[in-house]
Design an enzyme around this catalytic site. Structure first.
Site, PDB file in Angstrom:
ATOM      1  N   SER A 105       0.825  -1.201   0.000  1.00 17.43           N
ATOM      2  CA  SER A 105       0.000   0.000   0.000  1.00 17.43           C
ATOM      3  C   SER A 105       0.872   1.269   0.000  1.00 17.43           C
ATOM      4  O   SER A 105       1.620   1.483  -0.940  1.00 17.43           O
ATOM      5  CB  SER A 105      -0.965  -0.080   1.192  1.00 17.43           C
ATOM      6  N   ASP A 155     -10.273  -3.771  -5.192  1.00 18.33           N
ATOM      7  CA  ASP A 155      -9.632  -2.849  -4.247  1.00 18.33           C
ATOM      8  C   ASP A 155     -10.396  -1.522  -4.229  1.00 18.33           C
ATOM      9  O   ASP A 155     -10.473  -0.841  -5.260  1.00 18.33           O
ATOM     10  CB  ASP A 155      -8.171  -2.637  -4.689  1.00 18.33           C
ATOM     11  N   HIS A 186      -8.235  -4.559  -0.846  1.00 19.70           N
ATOM     12  CA  HIS A 186      -6.942  -3.936  -0.533  1.00 19.70           C
ATOM     13  C   HIS A 186      -6.089  -4.836   0.371  1.00 19.70           C
ATOM     14  O   HIS A 186      -4.871  -4.721   0.394  1.00 19.70           O
ATOM     15  CB  HIS A 186      -7.181  -2.573   0.127  1.00 19.70           C
TER      16      HIS A 186
HETATM   17  C1  MLT Z   1      -1.398   5.976   0.041  1.00 16.06           C
HETATM   18  O1  MLT Z   1      -1.772   6.926   0.722  1.00 16.06           O
HETATM   19  O2  MLT Z   1      -0.216   5.724  -0.200  1.00 16.06           O
HETATM   20  C2  MLT Z   1      -2.476   5.111  -0.494  1.00 16.06           C
HETATM   21  O3  MLT Z   1      -3.704   5.741  -0.404  1.00 16.06           O
HETATM   22  C3  MLT Z   1      -2.486   3.808   0.183  1.00 16.06           C
HETATM   23  C4  MLT Z   1      -2.748   3.949   1.653  1.00 16.06           C
HETATM   24  O4  MLT Z   1      -1.819   4.178   2.389  1.00 16.06           O
HETATM   25  O5  MLT Z   1      -3.894   3.797   2.062  1.00 16.06           O
END
Ligand code: MLT
Length: 205
Positions: A105, A155, A186
């Protein structure tokens, strides 16, 4: 050194692959050790904690909203992380030809950003649930870099076409890119882990 981190050397010597572990929002340097151990049992592991706090939750760069990034901060943090990787390479005598990021992520997003802006410090990456971090003015030459993206068809944070765009950017830059679709959201599934482990095994050969 400039990041809170945890280093676990390889039991089989310093020529081994190093996995640079980059957590998701709210995680820390410990999070991905079990996953990394599963992916590559003999690899050295360097878990890093993101320095940016969002309501107390560590991240690797600031965002303005979900999926909307503070690009100036992202660029600054990307170079900062690259300098840390160079420092760690010296401090822990890492094999610079075999440093792979494993990011989930937010951690996958900064790993992608490092590949675009500071490609020399990584040999490749496993990116779980990554999205396009930024559009560099010019794509670097990523020939010889190996990248596995694992994306979730359902996701809610990363739209499918965003994953496709990121994979195309890697391809245009000349990386050896594999985009693997998971029947998932996700969160990670056992199937993600199985695919990533197989990919890592091929790397060792
Ligand atoms: C981010 O902020 O890098 C993406 O939205 C993934 C997350 O951290 O939720």
């Amino acid at each position: 050194m400039t990041f809170i981190h945890k280093w676990i050397p390889s039991a089989t010597g310093s020529n081994e692959t190093t996995l640079l572990l980059l957590h998701g929002t709210g995680g820390n340097e410990e999070d991905l050790f079990p996953l990394a151990r599963f992916l590559a049992p003999h690899a050295a592991m360097l878990g890093v904690r993101g320095k940016v706090l969002e309501n107390g939750m560590p991240r690797f760069f600031r965002r303005l909203a979900e999926g909307v990034f503070d690009e100036e901060d992202l660029i600054f943090r990307t170079h900062e992380l690259a300098r840390f990787i160079e420092e760690a390479t010296k401090t822990y005598s890492l094999n610079p030809e075999r440093i792979y990021a494993v990011g989930y992520s937010n951690g996958a997003n900064i790993a992608a950003s490092v590949l675009f802006l500071e490609p020399a410090v990584l040999s490749g990456a496993v990116l779980f649930r990554a999205m396009v971090p930024l559009e560099p003015a010019e794509l670097p030459d990523l020939a010889g870099k190996r990248v596995l993206m694992l994306s979730g068809r359902h996701d809610p944070i990363v739209p499918a076409n965003n994953s496709e765009t990121l994979a195309q950017m890697f391809q245009q830059a000349g990386a050896d890119i594999t985009l693997n679709w998971q029947n998932a959201g996700h969160g990670l599934t056992n199937s993600d882990l199985a695919v990533a482990r197989k990919w890592m095994e091929q790397l060792q050969n």
